[in-house]
Design a protein around this motif. Structure first.
Motif, mmCIF file in Angstrom:
data_model
loop_
_atom_site.group_PDB
_atom_site.id
_atom_site.type_symbol
_atom_site.label_atom_id
_atom_site.label_comp_id
_atom_site.label_asym_id
_atom_site.label_seq_id
_atom_site.Cartn_x
_atom_site.Cartn_y
_atom_site.Cartn_z
ATOM 1 N N LEU A 34 -1.626 4.500 6.946
ATOM 2 C CA LEU A 34 -1.369 4.444 5.428
ATOM 3 C C LEU A 34 -1.505 3.372 4.679
ATOM 4 O O LEU A 34 -1.816 3.207 3.231
ATOM 5 N N ASN A 82 -4.496 4.608 1.195
ATOM 6 C CA ASN A 82 -3.771 4.600 -0.162
ATOM 7 C C ASN A 82 -4.181 3.126 -0.704
ATOM 8 O O ASN A 82 -3.342 2.242 -0.525
ATOM 9 N N HIS A 127 0.598 -1.138 0.184
ATOM 10 C CA HIS A 127 0.086 -0.163 -0.099
ATOM 11 C C HIS A 127 0.370 0.937 -0.020
ATOM 12 O O HIS A 127 0.444 2.510 -0.493
ATOM 13 N N SER A 128 1.963 0.853 0.300
ATOM 14 C CA SER A 128 2.870 2.347 0.872
ATOM 15 C C SER A 128 4.132 1.819 0.921
ATOM 16 O O SER A 128 4.369 1.583 2.649
ATOM 17 N N GLN A 129 5.046 2.268 0.270
ATOM 18 C CA GLN A 129 6.152 1.983 0.857
ATOM 19 C C GLN A 129 7.127 2.848 2.265
ATOM 20 O O GLN A 129 8.166 2.725 2.442
ATOM 21 N N GLN A 144 5.378 4.956 3.870
ATOM 22 C CA GLN A 144 5.088 4.399 5.101
ATOM 23 C C GLN A 144 5.194 3.548 5.676
ATOM 24 O O GLN A 144 5.214 3.127 7.265
ATOM 25 N N ASN A 146 4.002 -1.609 -6.336
ATOM 26 C CA ASN A 146 3.949 -1.896 -4.993
ATOM 27 C C ASN A 146 3.745 -3.804 -4.773
ATOM 28 O O ASN A 146 4.636 -4.124 -4.275
ATOM 29 N N THR A 179 -0.646 -0.419 -5.340
ATOM 30 C CA THR A 179 0.261 -0.104 -6.552
ATOM 31 C C THR A 179 0.408 -1.482 -7.518
ATOM 32 O O THR A 179 1.066 -2.500 -6.718
#
Length: 317
Positions: A232, A235, A197-199, A201, A241, A238
């Protein structure tokens, strides 16, 4: 996670005839697909403050000082329901901390999450938030909230359900005597999902967990962790990710697989990266190797099954 998950929902989305026109707006995803796994708690704020159905359509109206009011029309002499709605919303939301998600009715002056029409002297602008939902998000900022309209988007739908299931498991943890080991184990189970979801964070939340001992109590740490965790996950995961996570998981099997098997898995991950395969394809092959070559850390990762596969949320990714 065998118990049904408590989710709030606008009553009209359940098919209840509570709308201003006497009808409903039944949301098929909620009622036909999600319902077997959750316990819906419906409310119609407009009915709750004593309005009948059918009733005059409500409007959000901005005055010359920039204040937003809820009225039965856009003129100053129409009935002002702002205080009634605000008072109800404050009382109602105080009872909802146990929820793990909320589905609200789009465009509603009470329940809309975004782009609700706000009227002023210049006309109407789609930049408002329903009064009830605004209070919901103010008091419970960690709670996953989505509109029925936005949940037609496959990526937003998958994100919402993943957050709901994560919060459900974390809320269950909060109901038990908190331990440092239990909190660390929870975070460990979600590492790959968070990475998807978010590198940035993900890299921040790790040191935060490691500094758990600096908090006055485990309870205060857990509440702050919940806020960071849900922020987090808000998001969207992606493709780059996911590809990174898949390659990370692939590394656990390097010494077990033949050269042909390694090439097959690498090719499948790359086909996903290029958009030629759904996410489910490389995950299925990885789960096959996880069964054949068990790894305790990988086996516990919620990434591989963050919610029931029957919801079919990863088929088109």
């Amino acid at each position: 996670m065998g118990n049904k998950i408590p989710i709030g929902i606008s009553a009209c989305l359940m098919g209840e005839n509570v709308r201003f026109d006497g009808g409903h707006r039944r949301f098929s995803f909620a009622m036909d697909e999600l319902a077997p796994y959750v316990r819906f708690e419906p409310i119609c704020p407009e009915m709750a403050i004593g309005l009948p159905t059918p009733r005059p359509a409500l409007r959000l109206v901005k005055d010359d000082q920039g204040r937003i009011a809820m009225r039965t029309g856009k003129n100053q002499d129409d009935t002002d329901l702002t205080q009634a709605m605000q008072s109800f919303s404050e009382r109602q939301v105080q009872r909802l901390a146990h929820l793990c998600g909320y589905i609200v009715c789009a465009k509603s002056p009470s329940c809309g999450m975004e782009r609700v029409r706000v009227y002023d002297r210049a006309g109407a602008r789609k930049n408002g938030i329903g009064l009830y939902t605004r209070e919901l998000m103010r008091q419970l900022p960690w709670l996953p909230v989505e509109e029925d309209g936005r949940l037609h988007d496959p990526q937003l739908r998958e994100n919402f359900v993943a957050r709901v299931y994560t919060l459900f498991e974390f809320n269950q943890l909060l109901q038990q005597p908190l331990t440092r080991a239990g909190l660390i184990a929870f975070h460990s189970r979600y590492k790959l999902l968070l990475l998807a979801h978010s590198q940035p964070q993900y890299r921040q939340i790790g040191p935060f967990v490691a500094a758990m001992g600096r908090f006055e109590s485990l309870e205060s740490f857990a509440l702050e962790y919940r806020s960071r965790l849900m922020r987090l996950l808000s998001n969207n995961a992606t493709r780059p990710n996911h590809t990174n996570v898949l390659m990370h998981a692939q590394g656990y099997f390097h010494r077990y697989l033949t050269q042909q098997q390694r090439l097959e898995l690498t090719s499948l991950i790359d086909s996903y990266r290029q958009g030629m395969q759904p996410l489910l394809a490389p995950i299925t092959l990885l789960k096959h190797y996880m069964a054949e070559y068990p790894d305790a850390w990988l086996a516990q990762q919620r990434y591989f099954e963050p919610y029931p596969q029957a919801l079919r949320l990863r088929y088109g990714h």
